[in-house]
Design an enzyme around this catalytic site. Structure first.
Site, mmCIF file in Angstrom:
data_model
loop_
_atom_site.group_PDB
_atom_site.id
_atom_site.type_symbol
_atom_site.label_atom_id
_atom_site.label_comp_id
_atom_site.label_asym_id
_atom_site.label_seq_id
_atom_site.Cartn_x
_atom_site.Cartn_y
_atom_site.Cartn_z
ATOM 1 N N GLU A 81 0.866 -1.173 0.000
ATOM 2 C CA GLU A 81 0.000 0.000 0.000
ATOM 3 C C GLU A 81 0.904 1.224 0.000
ATOM 4 O O GLU A 81 1.599 1.489 0.978
ATOM 5 C CB GLU A 81 -0.897 0.005 1.239
ATOM 6 C CG GLU A 81 -1.764 1.243 1.370
ATOM 7 C CD GLU A 81 -2.502 1.314 2.701
ATOM 8 O OE1 GLU A 81 -3.049 2.390 2.992
ATOM 9 O OE2 GLU A 81 -2.513 0.299 3.432
ATOM 10 N N ASP A 111 -4.263 10.585 8.808
ATOM 11 C CA ASP A 111 -2.917 10.133 9.128
ATOM 12 C C ASP A 111 -2.432 10.687 10.458
ATOM 13 O O ASP A 111 -2.660 11.850 10.794
ATOM 14 C CB ASP A 111 -1.942 10.540 8.023
ATOM 15 C CG ASP A 111 -2.259 9.874 6.698
ATOM 16 O OD1 ASP A 111 -2.757 8.728 6.746
ATOM 17 O OD2 ASP A 111 -2.020 10.474 5.641
#
Length: 276
Positions: free
Chosen positions: A65, A76
């Site tokens: 990924e 994030d």
């Protein structure tokens, strides 16, 4: 985000058409399950990010990924945010992602998914983005901020190009949204282990097991759990009820602290969890 569910014509290609689903199925047949590893493109440099991704595969990662650096990474945590900011400051351009995929695929035989927020894809052009990714040898996209009912363009384009599409399922998702994620994902459903941003956690939220069970009730067959996974023991635990485990922040931190060699060593340690 609206709770209104629009009618969506679900495309349900077979697993045989998905390189990611085939890889995950093979890992479950031969071991406890699949190890999905995340790294951002362009960190600490484009060349180093390619080498690091190759090192992951050489040390037990089944599916890659690759995150596209983005200026507003709302999901994030601080480790990944710092890495993607460094990549952007180092001159990352979107076309670098396709270059990275092509170079990685020339060196290792593992499917490569790009993880990207949807705005960069829109800015680039959905069809153009998909065509360039397919030409580079990429497997598809993970789209954390795109819901099925707002993704008609991507559903059509991914069907045209044969690219995998990975939608997210969260503990707060309704059964209807889980059904849409299952029916429209190709490759796997990204099962969010806990609410919040990415980052290693000492204890995984028990909601992950419950969410996987709910997705199974909706017909989910290829489910990978992510967010907060950082040890081989956690991977082994997750693979007791899910098909794949996704590790991100721990790998990014290893790369930041010790370079390609360190991220390869950590990947090998984590991969032990798939054999238990």
């Amino acid at each position: 985000m609206s709770d209104t569910i629009h009618d969506v014509t679900a495309a349900t290609p077979s697993a045989a058409e998905s390189p990611v689903a085939r890889t995950i199925a093979a890992a479950n047949a031969g071991r406890a399950g699949a190890f999905v590893g995340y790294l951002p493109v362009g960190f600490p440099s484009l060349d180093a990010s390619v080498d690091a991704a190759v090192a992951l595969v050489e040390n037990g990662v089944d599916v890659l990924e690759l995150g596209l650096p983005y200026s507003d990474p709302v999901m994030d945590g601080p480790v990944i945010q710092a890495a993607t900011l460094a990549s952007l400051q180092g001159g990352f351009r979107l076309a670098d992602a396709f270059t990275a995929v092509e170079r990685i695929r020339s060196r290792v035989d593992a499917p490569v998914l790009l993880m990207t927020y949807w705005n960069p894809v829109l800015q680039y052009g959905v069809d153009r983005f998909a065509d360039d990714l397919a030409s580079a040898g990429g497997a598809g996209l993970i789209t954390p901020d795109l819901t099925v009912d707002s993704g008609a363009d991507w559903l059509a384009t991914s069907d045209r190009t044969g690219l995998d599409r990975v939608f997210l399922a969260a503990p707060t998702s309704t059964d209807e949204r889980l059904r849409l994620a299952v029916e429209n994902s190709r490759g796997f459903v990204y099962t969010v282990s806990t609410m919040g941003i990415t980052g290693a956690r000492a204890d995984l939220d028990a909601a992950a097991r419950t969410l996987v069970a709910r997705l199974r009730e909706q017909g989910g067959e290829s489910l990978a759990v992510g967010i907060g996974i950082s040890t081989a023991d956690q991977i082994a635990e997750i693979l007791g009820y899910a098909d794949g485990a996704i590790v991100g922040s721990a790998l990014v931190k290893a790369l930041a602290d010790g370079g390609v060699a360190a991220v390869g060593r950590l990947a090998a340690e984590l991969a032990e969890g798939t054999h238990r």
